[in-house]
Design a protein around this motif. Structure first.
Motif, PDB file in Angstrom:
ATOM      1  N   GLY A 126      32.531  51.089  45.466  1.00  0.00           N
ATOM      2  CA  GLY A 126      30.950  51.111  45.394  1.00  0.00           C
ATOM      3  C   GLY A 126      30.769  49.869  46.354  1.00  0.00           C
ATOM      4  N   PHE A 134      36.414  52.103  39.991  1.00  0.00           N
ATOM      5  CA  PHE A 134      36.681  51.572  38.582  1.00  0.00           C
ATOM      6  C   PHE A 134      35.806  51.851  37.538  1.00  0.00           C
ATOM      7  N   ARG A 160      27.290  58.064  40.630  1.00  0.00           N
ATOM      8  CA  ARG A 160      27.665  57.024  41.662  1.00  0.00           C
ATOM      9  C   ARG A 160      28.832  57.841  42.705  1.00  0.00           C
ATOM     10  N   ASN A 218      38.219  39.458  54.704  1.00  0.00           N
ATOM     11  CA  ASN A 218      36.810  40.202  54.237  1.00  0.00           C
ATOM     12  C   ASN A 218      36.806  41.492  54.651  1.00  0.00           C
TER      13      ASN A 218
HETATM   14  O1  PTJ Z   1      32.746  50.447  42.618  1.00  0.00           O
HETATM   15  P1  PTJ Z   1      33.921  50.281  41.463  1.00  0.00           P
HETATM   16  O2  PTJ Z   1      33.369  50.958  40.464  1.00  0.00           O
HETATM   17  O3  PTJ Z   1      35.124  50.958  42.086  1.00  0.00           O
HETATM   18  O4  PTJ Z   1      33.892  48.747  41.263  1.00  0.00           O
HETATM   19  C1  PTJ Z   1      34.451  48.008  42.368  1.00  0.00           C
HETATM   20  C2  PTJ Z   1      34.605  46.441  41.797  1.00  0.00           C
HETATM   21  C3  PTJ Z   1      34.906  45.532  43.176  1.00  0.00           C
HETATM   22  C4  PTJ Z   1      33.360  45.940  41.188  1.00  0.00           C
HETATM   23  C5  PTJ Z   1      36.168  46.354  40.909  1.00  0.00           C
HETATM   24  O5  PTJ Z   1      36.927  46.899  41.501  1.00  0.00           O
HETATM   25  C6  PTJ Z   1      36.081  45.099  40.346  1.00  0.00           C
HETATM   26  O6  PTJ Z   1      35.662  44.583  39.450  1.00  0.00           O
HETATM   27  O7  PTJ Z   1      37.084  44.518  41.053  1.00  0.00           O
HETATM   28  P2  PTJ Z   1      37.776  42.803  40.802  1.00  0.00           P
HETATM   29  O8  PTJ Z   1      38.492  42.816  39.826  1.00  0.00           O
HETATM   30  O9  PTJ Z   1      36.312  41.780  40.883  1.00  0.00           O
HETATM   31  O10 PTJ Z   1      38.203  42.401  42.026  1.00  0.00           O
HETATM   32  C7  PTJ Z   1      37.700  42.568  43.416  1.00  0.00           C
HETATM   33  C8  PTJ Z   1      38.506  41.509  44.329  1.00  0.00           C
HETATM   34  O11 PTJ Z   1      38.106  41.887  45.506  1.00  0.00           O
HETATM   35  C9  PTJ Z   1      38.526  40.315  44.219  1.00  0.00           C
HETATM   36  O12 PTJ Z   1      39.859  39.612  44.031  1.00  0.00           O
HETATM   37  C10 PTJ Z   1      37.739  39.570  45.205  1.00  0.00           C
HETATM   38  O13 PTJ Z   1      38.164  38.249  45.612  1.00  0.00           O
HETATM   39  C11 PTJ Z   1      37.861  40.462  46.469  1.00  0.00           C
HETATM   40  N1  PTJ Z   1      36.512  40.704  47.241  1.00  0.00           N
HETATM   41  C12 PTJ Z   1      35.251  40.769  46.919  1.00  0.00           C
HETATM   42  N2  PTJ Z   1      34.745  40.698  47.828  1.00  0.00           N
HETATM   43  C13 PTJ Z   1      35.538  41.124  49.058  1.00  0.00           C
HETATM   44  C14 PTJ Z   1      36.571  41.076  48.557  1.00  0.00           C
HETATM   45  N3  PTJ Z   1      37.783  41.054  49.191  1.00  0.00           N
HETATM   46  C15 PTJ Z   1      37.565  41.377  50.741  1.00  0.00           C
HETATM   47  N4  PTJ Z   1      36.321  41.671  51.129  1.00  0.00           N
HETATM   48  C16 PTJ Z   1      35.166  41.603  50.569  1.00  0.00           C
HETATM   49  N5  PTJ Z   1      34.127  41.519  51.012  1.00  0.00           N
END
Ligand code: PTJ
Length: 249
Positions: A78, A104, A110, A198
């Motif tokens: 997402g 996730f 979605r 990023n």
């Molecule tokens: O859409 P879904 O349901 O699959 O959910 C996606 C999220 C991102 C909400 C889910 O996978 C999640 O909760 O991930 P986490 O455990 O919060 O991990 C996200 C990781 O991505 C963290 O280590 C952040 O530092 C990193 N991150 C966040 N935004 C960016 C990023 N890395 C690169 N570019 C970004 N823009």
């Protein structure tokens, strides 16, 4: 659209926030995606909101790995769908990869919203909706994939991923490219090629490297892949953050 002035010192970061907010409003991004974005931003601030030299090396290795793969797949969640839909479609075209939605927090609504969004941005085929295969070691929703997509992939690009899935893909012998701003995240540690950058900058950068490597033969691609050292890249990323040179420049 947005009214952020282009000369604002944190223009890119504000645009990014706006896209994620819009993603939540349109049902593409999960509310947890806002928290993930905040975590990412903190690391991006420490990196000076720039692609470091180690991230650029990793992006080149990622391009070589995708071009060399028999069946590369780009996994989209997402946050990625909200932030870089056009860039994902373009990368998939250049390296001839499948695009698969893999969430996730999986809901049918979605899944469909993201697939439609990718089609709106030019995708030819979006996988993930058949859901006829399972990656072992994950709970049902998160392990669900398409048999002819991630199920059959040898290389998977998992931008912005949770650590569990990166490790589970690794366990079934798939090589993964992870884009994550946190060099210490479990997904960055599990990755064959971790790109500490990023997704907004990293995805177009992989495409640029892939275009440059497009004519390279398999021997040349294998050389790029074998020379790449994931531990060294993670170490350099951490040093780049600690030195803070990028921040003050
Ligand atoms: O859409 P879904 O349901 O699959 O959910 C996606 C999220 C991102 C909400 C889910 O996978 C999640 O909760 O991930 P986490 O455990 O919060 O991990 C996200 C990781 O991505 C963290 O280590 C952040 O530092 C990193 N991150 C966040 N935004 C960016 C990023 N890395 C690169 N570019 C970004 N823009």
């Amino acid at each position: 659209e947005t009214e952020i002035p282009q000369d604002h010192p944190r223009y890119q970061s504000l645009i990014t926030r706006h896209r994620i907010e819009e993603g939540v409003d349109t049902g593409i991004t999960s509310p947890q995606g806002l928290i993930a974005e905040g975590r990412g931003e903190a690391f991006d601030y420490l990196l000076g909101e720039k692609t470091t030299s180690s991230a650029d090396d990793a992006a080149r290795a990622a391009a070589a790995l995708l071009l060399h793969a028999e069946h590369p797949v780009i996994s989209v969640n997402g946050n990625v769908a909200a932030l870089v839909p056009e860039a994902i479609v373009e990368l998939a075209e250049v390296v001839e990869a499948d695009i698969e939605v893999n969430l996730f927090n999986r809901t049918e609504k979605r899944m469909n919203a993201i697939a439609d969004h990718l089609y709106d941005h030019g995708a030819q085929t979006v996988k993930g909706l058949k859901a006829d295969d399972q990656i072992p070691g994950l709970d049902h929703e998160r392990g669900t994939v398409d048999a002819d997509g991630i199920g059959a992939a040898d290389v998977v690009l998992v931008p912005l991923e949770d650590g569990d899935r990166a490790a589970a893909l690794d366990a079934v012998g798939k090589r993964e490219i992870v884009i994550d701003l946190n060099p210490l995240s479990r997904s960055a540690l599990a990755a064959t090629v971790p790109i500490i950058d990023n997704v907004i900058r990293a995805v177009p950068n992989i495409t640029e490297h892939a275009s440059a490597l497009k004519q390279a033969d398999n021997v040349a691609l294998t050389t790029v892949i074998n020379r790449f050292d994931a531990d060294e890249v993670r170490e350099r990323a951490e040093q780049e953050i600690r030195r803070g040179e990028l921040r003050s420049s």
